[in-house]
Motif scaffolding. Structure first.
Motif, PDB file in Angstrom:
ATOM      1  N   ARG A 193       9.015 -16.571  16.902  1.00 58.69           N
ATOM      2  CA  ARG A 193       9.189 -16.378  18.339  1.00 58.69           C
ATOM      3  C   ARG A 193       8.706 -14.997  18.779  1.00 58.69           C
ATOM      4  NH1 ARG A 193      15.345 -17.448  19.512  1.00 58.69           N
ATOM      5  NH2 ARG A 193      14.603 -16.930  21.608  1.00 58.69           N
ATOM      6  N   PHE A 194       8.475 -14.107  17.812  1.00 64.43           N
ATOM      7  CA  PHE A 194       8.130 -12.729  18.138  1.00 64.43           C
ATOM      8  C   PHE A 194       6.669 -12.433  17.813  1.00 64.43           C
ATOM      9  CE2 PHE A 194      12.649 -12.876  17.244  1.00 64.43           C
ATOM     10  CZ  PHE A 194      13.201 -12.159  18.297  1.00 64.43           C
ATOM     11  N   GLU A 195       6.141 -11.428  18.497  1.00 68.83           N
ATOM     12  CA  GLU A 195       4.790 -10.946  18.224  1.00 68.83           C
ATOM     13  C   GLU A 195       4.802  -9.851  17.153  1.00 68.83           C
ATOM     14  OE1 GLU A 195       1.689 -11.709  19.545  1.00 68.83           O
ATOM     15  OE2 GLU A 195       2.576 -13.455  20.503  1.00 68.83           O
ATOM     16  N   VAL A 196       5.791  -8.958  17.264  1.00 66.71           N
ATOM     17  CA  VAL A 196       5.848  -7.792  16.377  1.00 66.71           C
ATOM     18  C   VAL A 196       7.283  -7.511  15.971  1.00 66.71           C
ATOM     19  CG1 VAL A 196       3.832  -6.751  17.492  1.00 66.71           C
ATOM     20  CG2 VAL A 196       6.137  -6.087  18.229  1.00 66.71           C
ATOM     21  N   LEU A 197       7.419  -6.686  14.941  1.00 65.49           N
ATOM     22  CA  LEU A 197       8.681  -6.034  14.607  1.00 65.49           C
ATOM     23  C   LEU A 197       8.561  -4.592  15.081  1.00 65.49           C
ATOM     24  CD1 LEU A 197       9.343  -7.334  10.976  1.00 65.49           C
ATOM     25  CD2 LEU A 197      10.401  -8.121  13.091  1.00 65.49           C
ATOM     26  N   SER A 198       9.487  -4.154  15.902  1.00 66.13           N
ATOM     27  CA  SER A 198       9.402  -2.831  16.515  1.00 66.13           C
ATOM     28  C   SER A 198       9.945  -1.764  15.587  1.00 66.13           C
ATOM     29  CB  SER A 198      10.173  -2.826  17.836  1.00 66.13           C
ATOM     30  OG  SER A 198      10.283  -1.516  18.348  1.00 66.13           O
ATOM     31  N   GLY A 199       9.095  -0.810  15.233  1.00 67.51           N
ATOM     32  CA  GLY A 199       9.534   0.288  14.395  1.00 67.51           C
ATOM     33  C   GLY A 199      10.555   1.163  15.083  1.00 67.51           C
ATOM     34  N   SER A 200      10.381   1.413  16.389  1.00 65.17           N
ATOM     35  CA  SER A 200      11.326   2.252  17.124  1.00 65.17           C
ATOM     36  C   SER A 200      12.655   1.543  17.317  1.00 65.17           C
ATOM     37  CB  SER A 200      10.731   2.648  18.478  1.00 65.17           C
ATOM     38  OG  SER A 200      10.406   1.491  19.243  1.00 65.17           O
ATOM     39  N   GLU A 207       5.523   3.113  14.409  1.00 65.79           N
ATOM     40  CA  GLU A 207       4.612   2.009  14.672  1.00 65.79           C
ATOM     41  C   GLU A 207       5.327   0.651  14.622  1.00 65.79           C
ATOM     42  OE1 GLU A 207       1.351   2.237  15.354  1.00 65.79           O
ATOM     43  OE2 GLU A 207       1.037   4.383  14.963  1.00 65.79           O
ATOM     44  N   ASP A 208       4.720  -0.345  15.253  1.00 68.21           N
ATOM     45  CA  ASP A 208       5.168  -1.730  15.126  1.00 68.21           C
ATOM     46  C   ASP A 208       4.451  -2.387  13.950  1.00 68.21           C
ATOM     47  OD1 ASP A 208       6.678  -1.376  17.411  1.00 68.21           O
ATOM     48  OD2 ASP A 208       5.133  -2.202  18.738  1.00 68.21           O
ATOM     49  N   GLU A 209       4.981  -3.510  13.501  1.00 69.35           N
ATOM     50  CA  GLU A 209       4.313  -4.312  12.489  1.00 69.35           C
ATOM     51  C   GLU A 209       4.128  -5.742  13.005  1.00 69.35           C
ATOM     52  OE1 GLU A 209       2.869  -3.472   9.829  1.00 69.35           O
ATOM     53  OE2 GLU A 209       3.612  -1.425   9.579  1.00 69.35           O
ATOM     54  N   PRO A 210       2.977  -6.362  12.721  1.00 69.45           N
ATOM     55  CA  PRO A 210       2.749  -7.739  13.170  1.00 69.45           C
ATOM     56  C   PRO A 210       3.718  -8.693  12.491  1.00 69.45           C
ATOM     57  CG  PRO A 210       1.043  -7.065  11.626  1.00 69.45           C
ATOM     58  CD  PRO A 210       1.847  -5.829  11.937  1.00 69.45           C
ATOM     59  N   ILE A 211       4.096  -9.732  13.189  1.00 66.79           N
ATOM     60  CA  ILE A 211       5.054 -10.686  12.639  1.00 66.79           C
ATOM     61  C   ILE A 211       4.479 -11.428  11.436  1.00 66.79           C
ATOM     62  CG2 ILE A 211       4.534 -12.812  13.914  1.00 66.79           C
ATOM     63  CD1 ILE A 211       7.973 -11.041  13.499  1.00 66.79           C
ATOM     64  N   GLY A 212       3.158 -11.447  11.323  1.00 71.31           N
ATOM     65  CA  GLY A 212       2.525 -12.090  10.173  1.00 71.31           C
ATOM     66  C   GLY A 212       2.953 -11.470   8.851  1.00 71.31           C
ATOM     67  N   LEU A 213       3.180 -10.158   8.840  1.00 72.80           N
ATOM     68  CA  LEU A 213       3.637  -9.489   7.624  1.00 72.80           C
ATOM     69  C   LEU A 213       5.023  -9.966   7.224  1.00 72.80           C
ATOM     70  CD1 LEU A 213       2.584  -5.742   7.974  1.00 72.80           C
ATOM     71  CD2 LEU A 213       1.575  -7.469   6.499  1.00 72.80           C
ATOM     72  N   ALA A 214       5.913 -10.125   8.205  1.00 74.29           N
ATOM     73  CA  ALA A 214       7.269 -10.582   7.913  1.00 74.29           C
ATOM     74  C   ALA A 214       7.260 -12.014   7.391  1.00 74.29           C
ATOM     75  CB  ALA A 214       8.134 -10.472   9.163  1.00 74.29           C
TER      76      ALA A 214
END
Length: 328
Positions: A193-200, A207-214
């Motif tokens: 459901r998400f685009e990114v994981l927010s580092g902040s 930085e953010d990380e793409p949800i593909g990594l997760a």
């Protein structure tokens, strides 16, 4: 603008003098992956007045939720400037969508598989073209894991890697709930459901990380997961590595524990593998943690000289002790 490379389009986007250091920033457009919009930024550090006498090239790869500032602060501090002042030709990579590297069109789908298969080989080609030498590589956390994937997948080999040092990198820590299919499926549905994981938001970094990594990590740690992609088993492929590989683990690292970092390097054949534990028991001033192992005053005094020695000799200094059973 005329390309700075004969390999693929490269633009020199800035050339600055930072105190006693030169800073050249390149934007690469390799056009070698399914997403043609990918662009990667490399920062090259050197000593002012010594541009014609650059030394051995070293590529630094940051971890998750990070960028080039992990290695190189705006005040000219960090392992990157340290190595440049020691005479090395320093290249700092920023992965897709991190730091100065723009987000690609398929950013949310980015995975370690893409970094290892497409991005690191392109960086290796460019650095080798510019320096005329095979570079050494240093990766922290996910950066080291990506290097291990590239080595295990045979995307990088002796022609692209003189040596690899992996700091706080592992893939063996077990998350038991993810071994339960309903939990893994539910987690996958939630993450999609998400685009990114927010580092902040998660207080993990700038930085953010793409949800593909997760999603990729979920697959690695699932019931029948493995460190690899649909085409290649990177874990098994590490047994074919023929370049020196150093794994460094910190005794106080709760994120990537020592035993798991050691297990990763143990996949590399004994003549090529080296292991160093950063702990009081090994003669260091503290039990370093995941970040302080490379970014701290103690690391500057005790770890950076170890790195310099490794790059010069591909072995640990005589005063550094490796864990039992691993070659020095």
């Amino acid at each position: 603008m005329q390309s700075s490379s004969d390999l693929f389009p490269v633009a020199l986007i800035s050339a600055e003098l930072r105190g006693d250091l030169t800073e050249d920033v390149y934007r690469l457009k390799p056009n070698n992956s399914p997403d043609p919009s990918v662009e990667l930024v490399l920062t090259r550090l050197g000593r002012f007045g010594q541009e014609a006498a650059r030394g051995v090239p070293v590529v630094l790869v940051h971890g998750s939720f990070s960028n080039r500032r992990f290695w190189y602060s705006p005040k000219g501090l960090g392992l990157g400037p340290h190595l440049a002042r020691a005479g090395f030709d320093v290249w700092i990579a920023e992965m897709r969508g991190h730091g100065l590297s723009p987000r690609n069109q398929q950013y949310r789908r980015n995975r370690v598989a893409d970094y290892a298969r497409y991005d690191l080989p392109a960086i290796a080609e460019f650095v080798r073209e510019q320096s005329g030498q095979v570079p050494h590589w240093i990766g922290h956390s996910l950066g080291g894991t990506t290097l291990a994937a590239a080595l295990g997948g045979q995307y990088l080999g002796e022609a692209e890697v003189a040596s690899a040092a992996l700091f706080g990198s592992q893939v063996s820590r077990v998350y038991w709930p993810l071994k339960m299919p309903p939990v893994a499926w539910g987690g996958r549905l939630l993450l999609k459901r998400f685009e990114v994981l927010s580092g902040s938001l998660f207080k993990r970094g700038p930085e953010d990380e793409p949800i593909g990594l997760a999603l990729e990590s979920l697959r690695w740690h699932g019931l029948f997961g493995r460190f690899g992609d649909a085409e290649r088993d990177w874990w098994a492929g590490l047994a074919d590595v023929r370049v020196p590989v150093l794994a460094v683990a910190a005794a106080g690292d709760l994120q990537d524990p020592l035993w798991a970092c050691r297990k990763l390097v143990e996949q590399v054949p004994e003549p090529y593998r080296h292991f160093q534990r950063l702990a009081k028991e090994e003669g260091f001033s503290e039990d370093f943690d995941h970040i302080a192992m490379l970014v701290s005053k103690a690391a500057e005094r005790e770890v950076w000289p170890l790195v310099t020695h490794w790059l010069a000799h591909q072995r640990l200094p005589d005063g550094a002790r490796a864990a039992e059973g691993l070659a020095l």
